[in-house]
Design a protein around this motif. Structure first.
Motif, PDB file in Angstrom:
ATOM      1  N   GLU A  14      -4.934  -6.077  -6.281  1.00 16.97           N
ATOM      2  CA  GLU A  14      -5.724  -6.081  -7.512  1.00 16.97           C
ATOM      3  C   GLU A  14      -5.581  -4.766  -8.269  1.00 16.97           C
ATOM      4  OE1 GLU A  14      -9.718  -6.879  -6.356  1.00 16.97           O
ATOM      5  OE2 GLU A  14      -9.285  -8.876  -5.561  1.00 16.97           O
ATOM      6  N   GLU A  15      -5.662  -3.659  -7.542  1.00 19.96           N
ATOM      7  CA  GLU A  15      -5.633  -2.356  -8.199  1.00 19.96           C
ATOM      8  C   GLU A  15      -4.217  -1.896  -8.547  1.00 19.96           C
ATOM      9  OE1 GLU A  15      -8.123  -0.755  -9.235  1.00 19.96           O
ATOM     10  OE2 GLU A  15      -9.807  -1.727  -8.220  1.00 19.96           O
ATOM     11  N   LEU A  16      -3.248  -2.259  -7.659  1.00 17.15           N
ATOM     12  CA  LEU A  16      -1.860  -1.795  -7.812  1.00 17.15           C
ATOM     13  C   LEU A  16      -1.803  -0.272  -7.980  1.00 17.15           C
ATOM     14  CD1 LEU A  16      -0.338  -4.633 -10.048  1.00 17.15           C
ATOM     15  CD2 LEU A  16      -0.124  -4.321  -7.583  1.00 17.15           C
ATOM     16  N   HIS A  17      -2.645   0.380  -7.204  1.00 18.88           N
ATOM     17  CA  HIS A  17      -2.708   1.844  -7.238  1.00 18.88           C
ATOM     18  C   HIS A  17      -3.334   2.289  -5.916  1.00 18.88           C
ATOM     19  CE1 HIS A  17      -3.959   5.905  -8.363  1.00 18.88           C
ATOM     20  NE2 HIS A  17      -3.127   5.814  -9.399  1.00 18.88           N
ATOM     21  N   PHE A  18      -2.603   3.121  -5.144  1.00 16.04           N
ATOM     22  CA  PHE A  18      -3.077   3.508  -3.822  1.00 16.04           C
ATOM     23  C   PHE A  18      -4.350   4.344  -3.901  1.00 16.04           C
ATOM     24  CE2 PHE A  18       1.064   1.999  -2.787  1.00 16.04           C
ATOM     25  CZ  PHE A  18       1.052   1.685  -1.434  1.00 16.04           C
ATOM     26  N   GLY A  19      -4.417   5.239  -4.885  1.00 16.01           N
ATOM     27  CA  GLY A  19      -5.591   6.092  -5.019  1.00 16.01           C
ATOM     28  C   GLY A  19      -6.844   5.310  -5.359  1.00 16.01           C
ATOM     29  N   ARG A  20      -6.733   4.404  -6.322  1.00 16.72           N
ATOM     30  CA  ARG A  20      -7.898   3.605  -6.706  1.00 16.72           C
ATOM     31  C   ARG A  20      -8.332   2.679  -5.573  1.00 16.72           C
ATOM     32  NH1 ARG A  20      -5.169   3.227 -11.757  1.00 16.72           N
ATOM     33  NH2 ARG A  20      -4.462   1.116 -11.272  1.00 16.72           N
ATOM     34  N   THR A  21      -7.359   2.142  -4.837  1.00 19.04           N
ATOM     35  CA  THR A  21      -7.688   1.290  -3.699  1.00 19.04           C
ATOM     36  C   THR A  21      -8.475   2.071  -2.654  1.00 19.04           C
ATOM     37  OG1 THR A  21      -5.739  -0.103  -4.056  1.00 19.04           O
ATOM     38  CG2 THR A  21      -6.721  -0.121  -1.849  1.00 19.04           C
ATOM     39  N   ALA A  22      -8.000   3.286  -2.349  1.00 15.61           N
ATOM     40  CA  ALA A  22      -8.700   4.123  -1.373  1.00 15.61           C
ATOM     41  C   ALA A  22     -10.115   4.449  -1.839  1.00 15.61           C
ATOM     42  CB  ALA A  22      -7.906   5.412  -1.143  1.00 15.61           C
ATOM     43  N   GLU A  23     -10.247   4.766  -3.118  1.00 18.49           N
ATOM     44  CA  GLU A  23     -11.564   5.106  -3.657  1.00 18.49           C
ATOM     45  C   GLU A  23     -12.506   3.907  -3.600  1.00 18.49           C
ATOM     46  OE1 GLU A  23     -13.500   6.771  -7.853  1.00 18.49           O
ATOM     47  OE2 GLU A  23     -11.320   6.690  -7.573  1.00 18.49           O
ATOM     48  N   GLN A  29      -6.386   7.878   1.102  1.00 17.17           N
ATOM     49  CA  GLN A  29      -5.171   7.263   0.562  1.00 17.17           C
ATOM     50  C   GLN A  29      -4.135   7.082   1.669  1.00 17.17           C
ATOM     51  OE1 GLN A  29      -3.991   8.774  -3.230  1.00 17.17           O
ATOM     52  NE2 GLN A  29      -1.868   8.124  -3.006  1.00 17.17           N
ATOM     53  N   SER A  30      -4.114   8.025   2.614  1.00 13.50           N
ATOM     54  CA  SER A  30      -3.159   7.889   3.717  1.00 13.50           C
ATOM     55  C   SER A  30      -3.486   6.683   4.587  1.00 13.50           C
ATOM     56  CB  SER A  30      -3.170   9.166   4.566  1.00 13.50           C
ATOM     57  OG  SER A  30      -4.454   9.375   5.139  1.00 13.50           O
ATOM     58  N   ARG A  31      -4.768   6.351   4.703  1.00 15.96           N
ATOM     59  CA  ARG A  31      -5.158   5.153   5.471  1.00 15.96           C
ATOM     60  C   ARG A  31      -4.620   3.902   4.804  1.00 15.96           C
ATOM     61  NH1 ARG A  31      -5.723   1.162   7.881  1.00 15.96           N
ATOM     62  NH2 ARG A  31      -7.568   0.314   8.949  1.00 15.96           N
ATOM     63  N   VAL A  32      -4.674   3.857   3.469  1.00 14.93           N
ATOM     64  CA  VAL A  32      -4.133   2.707   2.739  1.00 14.93           C
ATOM     65  C   VAL A  32      -2.627   2.612   2.953  1.00 14.93           C
ATOM     66  CG1 VAL A  32      -3.808   1.672   0.457  1.00 14.93           C
ATOM     67  CG2 VAL A  32      -5.975   2.795   1.015  1.00 14.93           C
ATOM     68  N   SER A  33      -1.923   3.733   2.789  1.00 14.09           N
ATOM     69  CA  SER A  33      -0.462   3.743   2.950  1.00 14.09           C
ATOM     70  C   SER A  33      -0.070   3.326   4.362  1.00 14.09           C
ATOM     71  CB  SER A  33       0.096   5.133   2.644  1.00 14.09           C
ATOM     72  OG  SER A  33      -0.174   5.501   1.313  1.00 14.09           O
ATOM     73  N   GLN A  34      -0.773   3.857   5.348  1.00 14.31           N
ATOM     74  CA  GLN A  34      -0.464   3.527   6.739  1.00 14.31           C
ATOM     75  C   GLN A  34      -0.663   2.037   7.012  1.00 14.31           C
ATOM     76  OE1 GLN A  34      -3.207   5.125   9.625  1.00 14.31           O
ATOM     77  NE2 GLN A  34      -1.632   5.265  11.205  1.00 14.31           N
ATOM     78  N   ILE A  36      -0.519  -0.493   4.884  1.00 14.01           N
ATOM     79  CA  ILE A  36       0.508  -1.308   4.219  1.00 14.01           C
ATOM     80  C   ILE A  36       1.836  -1.202   4.963  1.00 14.01           C
ATOM     81  CG2 ILE A  36       1.831  -1.636   2.098  1.00 14.01           C
ATOM     82  CD1 ILE A  36      -1.111  -2.566   1.979  1.00 14.01           C
ATOM     83  N   LYS A  37       2.187  -0.004   5.408  1.00 15.51           N
ATOM     84  CA  LYS A  37       3.441   0.170   6.147  1.00 15.51           C
ATOM     85  C   LYS A  37       3.420  -0.623   7.451  1.00 15.51           C
ATOM     86  CE  LYS A  37       4.542   4.748   4.307  1.00 15.51           C
ATOM     87  NZ  LYS A  37       4.653   6.209   4.611  1.00 15.51           N
ATOM     88  N   GLN A  38       2.273  -0.617   8.139  1.00 16.87           N
ATOM     89  CA  GLN A  38       2.167  -1.375   9.386  1.00 16.87           C
ATOM     90  C   GLN A  38       2.314  -2.871   9.137  1.00 16.87           C
ATOM     91  OE1 GLN A  38      -1.634  -0.156  10.924  1.00 16.87           O
ATOM     92  NE2 GLN A  38      -0.797   1.619  12.035  1.00 16.87           N
ATOM     93  N   GLN A  39       1.699  -3.342   8.051  1.00 21.63           N
ATOM     94  CA  GLN A  39       1.802  -4.770   7.729  1.00 21.63           C
ATOM     95  C   GLN A  39       3.244  -5.138   7.388  1.00 21.63           C
ATOM     96  OE1 GLN A  39      -1.388  -6.233   5.066  1.00 21.63           O
ATOM     97  NE2 GLN A  39      -2.377  -4.262   5.403  1.00 21.63           N
ATOM     98  N   GLU A  40       3.929  -4.286   6.649  1.00 24.56           N
ATOM     99  CA  GLU A  40       5.316  -4.566   6.266  1.00 24.56           C
ATOM    100  C   GLU A  40       6.227  -4.568   7.491  1.00 24.56           C
ATOM    101  OE1 GLU A  40       5.569  -3.024   1.657  1.00 24.56           O
ATOM    102  OE2 GLU A  40       5.786  -1.538   3.257  1.00 24.56           O
ATOM    103  N   ARG A  41       5.969  -3.637   8.445  1.00 22.66           N
ATOM    104  CA  ARG A  41       6.778  -3.625   9.677  1.00 22.66           C
ATOM    105  C   ARG A  41       6.517  -4.881  10.499  1.00 22.66           C
ATOM    106  NH1 ARG A  41       5.452   1.980   9.872  1.00 22.66           N
ATOM    107  NH2 ARG A  41       3.744   1.530  11.348  1.00 22.66           N
ATOM    108  N   ARG A  42       5.239  -5.277  10.566  1.00 26.80           N
ATOM    109  CA  ARG A  42       4.885  -6.459  11.348  1.00 26.80           C
ATOM    110  C   ARG A  42       5.500  -7.720  10.742  1.00 26.80           C
ATOM    111  NH1 ARG A  42      -0.181  -5.908  10.967  1.00 26.80           N
ATOM    112  NH2 ARG A  42      -0.454  -4.685  12.860  1.00 26.80           N
TER     113      ARG A  42
END
Length: 295
Positions: A14-23, A29-34, A36-42
């Motif tokens: 919905e946000e298409l923005h890592f910072g806004r999603t984290a907020e 923001q690192s939790r969001v990035s981590q 997404i990366k885990q989901q993509e690897r899975r």
């Protein structure tokens, strides 16, 4: 995939923005990035395209979003409902309707009562001339109001009910002998108007200010309540569009109700204060949505 990871993924779509999603989720923001990366690897494929300027969903991400969104909503609703039941969710929820319109949402009220027997459900009448006042005063938690409602402090839910308008005229009025009328006929007769704080754009959906040909529709007598309107109509001073549901319960010898062949249709929806939303309000809206699916 953990429920929190699904929430992060859907919020990022919905946000298409890592910072806004984290907020929005109150995480880093690192939790969001981590996540997404885990989901993509899975999954074994990219869900988002990331550039220095934008974040976009990949086709794979779009498909996953579409499949997860409905399921996630059902899971959250189920958890909230189970939590409310376990707690014996109590309290009072006050529903405001106009005249006898509570009958049109009786199935919703019954479903809500079945699911939340610990909650006291109260019904109050809302005057058509002041539909928003009780909400803002806090005397009503949810109002079943005709649309549109475009107020920044109010939230509008799904359409629950539709109602055609008929024209109420005195039994001896020149229009009374006709089988039906058109909106253009309102240009020849004064109509009632609301003496209250109803927004002009809301009343316009009920009684337009001009005919389809552009002729002004004259304002006659100002009224506050429905009974005042009926008395003025019965005297022959004015005519007025009236909801067909209300008209069906107010049959009387001194007033004739005529179909308006090209009249507007009123759409009713639950409306509540944005800052007054709580678990009971959300439970009512869920009951309303589900009751609509079965009708």
């Amino acid at each position: 995939m953990e429920l929190r990871d699904i929430e992060i993924f859907l919020t990022l779509t919905e946000e298409l923005h890592f910072g806004r999603t984290a907020e929005r989720l109150h995480v880093s923001q690192s939790r969001v990035s981590q996540s997404i990366k885990q989901q993509e690897r899975r999954i074994g494929g990219g869900l988002f395209e990331r550039t220095s300027r934008a974040v976009r969903l990949t086709p794979l991400g779009e498909r996953l979003r579409d499949r997860l969104r409905a399921g996630y909503s059902e899971i959250i609703s189920g958890i909230e409902e189970a939590t409310a039941t376990a707690r014996g969710q109590a309290g009072t929820l006050t529903i405001g309707t106009m005249a006898t319109h509570y009958q049109s949402v009786e199935a919703i009220l019954d479903l809500f009562r079945q699911r939340h027997p610990q909650c006291e459900l109260r019904l109050r009448e809302i005057l058509p001339t002041d539909p928003l006042g009780p909400l803002r005063a806090g005397s009503v938690d949810i109002g079943i109001l005709w649309l549109p409602i475009r107020e920044p402090d109010l939230t509008v839910g799904p359409v629950l009910h539709r109602e055609e308008l008929v024209l109420a005229v005195a039994a001896g009025h020149p229009l009374a002998g006709r089988g039906s009328v058109q909106l253009e006929d309102l240009g020849d007769h004064p109509v009632v108007y609301p003496e209250g704080p109803i927004p002009d754009y809301v009343w316009e959906a009920h009684t337009p200010s001009t005919t389809p040909a552009g002729r002004p529709i004259r304002r006659g007598l100002g009224i506050v309540t429905l009974e005042e309107a009926f008395r003025a109509i019965a005297r022959g001073d004015v005519v007025s569009p009236i909801g067909s549901d209300v008209a069906s319960t107010r049959q009387r010898g001194d007033i004739t109700f005529l179909p308006i062949t090209d009249g507007p249709v009123l759409h009713y929806a639950p409306v509540w204060r944005g800052d007054g939303e709580n678990a009971l309000v959300r439970a009512f809206v869920r009951a309303a949505t589900e009751a609509q699916r079965t009708t």
